[in-house]
Design an enzyme around this catalytic site. Structure first.
Site, PDB file in Angstrom:
ATOM      1  N   ASP A  49       0.842  -1.200   0.000  1.00 26.81           N
ATOM      2  CA  ASP A  49       0.000   0.000   0.000  1.00 26.81           C
ATOM      3  C   ASP A  49       0.875   1.247   0.000  1.00 26.81           C
ATOM      4  O   ASP A  49       1.689   1.442   0.893  1.00 26.81           O
ATOM      5  CB  ASP A  49      -0.895  -0.004   1.250  1.00 26.81           C
ATOM      6  CG  ASP A  49      -1.826   1.203   1.289  1.00 26.81           C
ATOM      7  OD1 ASP A  49      -2.919   1.121   0.714  1.00 26.81           O
ATOM      8  OD2 ASP A  49      -1.435   2.241   1.883  1.00 26.81           O
ATOM      9  N   TYR A  54       3.064  10.098  -0.464  1.00 29.08           N
ATOM     10  CA  TYR A  54       4.159   9.573   0.376  1.00 29.08           C
ATOM     11  C   TYR A  54       5.526   9.917  -0.212  1.00 29.08           C
ATOM     12  O   TYR A  54       6.539   9.799   0.476  1.00 29.08           O
ATOM     13  CB  TYR A  54       4.065   8.045   0.529  1.00 29.08           C
ATOM     14  CG  TYR A  54       2.808   7.526   1.183  1.00 29.08           C
ATOM     15  CD1 TYR A  54       1.881   8.380   1.796  1.00 29.08           C
ATOM     16  CD2 TYR A  54       2.527   6.162   1.172  1.00 29.08           C
ATOM     17  CE1 TYR A  54       0.720   7.873   2.375  1.00 29.08           C
ATOM     18  CE2 TYR A  54       1.366   5.657   1.765  1.00 29.08           C
ATOM     19  CZ  TYR A  54       0.474   6.519   2.350  1.00 29.08           C
ATOM     20  OH  TYR A  54      -0.666   6.014   2.910  1.00 29.08           O
ATOM     21  N   LYS A  83      -2.780   5.972  -4.506  1.00 33.09           N
ATOM     22  CA  LYS A  83      -3.887   6.849  -4.119  1.00 33.09           C
ATOM     23  C   LYS A  83      -3.799   8.193  -4.840  1.00 33.09           C
ATOM     24  O   LYS A  83      -2.719   8.751  -5.013  1.00 33.09           O
ATOM     25  CB  LYS A  83      -3.874   7.079  -2.597  1.00 33.09           C
ATOM     26  CG  LYS A  83      -3.864   5.795  -1.788  1.00 33.09           C
ATOM     27  CD  LYS A  83      -3.908   6.044  -0.287  1.00 33.09           C
ATOM     28  CE  LYS A  83      -3.684   4.768   0.499  1.00 33.09           C
ATOM     29  NZ  LYS A  83      -2.270   4.442   0.691  1.00 33.09           N
ATOM     30  N   HIS A 116      -7.744   9.439  -2.136  1.00 35.35           N
ATOM     31  CA  HIS A 116      -7.098   9.456  -0.814  1.00 35.35           C
ATOM     32  C   HIS A 116      -7.976  10.109   0.261  1.00 35.35           C
ATOM     33  O   HIS A 116      -8.061   9.626   1.391  1.00 35.35           O
ATOM     34  CB  HIS A 116      -5.748  10.185  -0.916  1.00 35.35           C
ATOM     35  CG  HIS A 116      -4.750   9.728   0.100  1.00 35.35           C
ATOM     36  ND1 HIS A 116      -3.398   9.684  -0.152  1.00 35.35           N
ATOM     37  CD2 HIS A 116      -4.892   9.289   1.374  1.00 35.35           C
ATOM     38  CE1 HIS A 116      -2.766   9.239   0.936  1.00 35.35           C
ATOM     39  NE2 HIS A 116      -3.649   9.001   1.867  1.00 35.35           N
TER      40      HIS A 116
END
Length: 316
Positions: A49, A54, A83, A116
């Site tokens: 994931d 990120y 996402k 997200h």
């Protein structure tokens, strides 16, 4: 894969019930993301994931590709989630955002692409565009239009499945009620753990054949900008610790097992190799109905990720 280790999504694809969460604070060396993701795949994780925000998809993609190259796995063995970030929720920005992630990952498709947050902010280069008061600058977007763009990404083969994250039941209902809906969300990824067990939302999702995916399943990385540090740490909870002792397991493994037994797909996030290896042992034991009931009983509706409330992400 062992059928007990995966669940069927409403579009016919399968998702492994245990996932490896790759988020790390920005000060963490990027190379570490690659190293721990490779290690996670080596010890048996097949569900990875990640997310555009990120800022480590390049390294996570390298890790996946290196494990394919050395014969550890085939591409179809890996279930990869990315996402769609807040700045790309306009209909015309969805596909370019996914294509950008695919280019960064150097993969042909992702297995799951999810919104997200249901909270559009001003498009642009900045991930967190803020006004002079430090508040995120909202954008006006109908998420039903965003969803239509995700459906097109699925039809184009850029992602196998599409879903959402951080949606409440009203926001989910809006998508489900959309005229001309082609695909239902396969999942809703939310904060979920024994102190926030999301029972009502889980029941709602199950009634619509939507899988609940739990993040912060082991609490949180206690980063002051994201998390209220004054909250109790549920892994120290007496009930959880007693059950763990009985099964000769750690409280963390009991917390992960709890989710799997209630039909929740659970993400285990750790950059500690010893714990990554330990987390895969969640399949080695079973909780009794009494254990499950006892853990249900410690719910306190405590949300660790209060950053959502501190910003304009969720208006009060």
């Amino acid at each position: 894969m062992d059928p007990k280790r995966q669940v069927k999504l409403n579009d016919g694809h399968f998702i492994p019930v245990l996932g490896f969460g790759t988020y790390a604070p920005l000060e963490t060396a990027k190379s570490e993301s690659q190293e721990v993701t490779q290690f996670a795949i080596e010890v048996g994780f097949r569900h990875i994931d990640c997310a555009h925000v990120y800022q480590n998809e390049e390294q996570v993609g390298q890790a996946i590709r290196s494990k394919i190259a050395d014969g550890t796995v085939k591409r179809e063995d890996i279930f990869y989630t990315s996402k769609l970030w807040l700045i790309s929720l306009r209909q015309e920005l969805v596909r370019p955002a996914l294509e950008k992630s695919l280019k960064t990952l150097q993969l042909d498709y992702v297995d799951l692409y999810i919104i997200h947050f249901p909270l559009p902010v001003k498009p642009g280069e900045e991930l967190f565009p803020k006004d002079e008061n430090g508040k995120l600058i909202p954008d006006s977007v109908d998420l039903c239009h965003t969803w239509e763009a995700l459906e097109k990404c699925k039809d184009a083969g850029l992602t196998k499945s599409i879903g959402v994250s951080n949606f409440n039941h009203k926001q989910l209902q809006k998508i489900l009620n959309k005229p001309g809906l082609k695909y239902k969300p396969v999942c809703n990824q939310v904060e979920c753990h024994p102190y926030l067990n999301q029972r009502k939302l889980l029941d709602f999702c199950k009634s619509h054949d939507i899988v609940l995916v739990a993040y912060a399943a082991l609490g949180s990385q206690r980063l002051k900008e994201w998390v209220n540090l004054d909250l109790p740490v549920f892994l120290e909870d007496q009930v959880l610790c007693t059950i763990a002792k009985k099964h000769k397991q750690t409280p963390a493994l009991v917390a992960l097992r709890y989710q799997i037994q209630r039909g929740v797909v659970v993400l285990a996030k750790s950059y500690n190799k010893k714990r990554i290896k330990e987390n895969i042992q969640v399949f080695d034991f079973e909780l009794t109905p009494e254990d499950m009931k006892a853990i249900d009983g410690i719910n306190r509706n405590i949300r660790y990720y209060e950053f959502l409330l501190k910003t304009v992400l969720i208006p009060a």
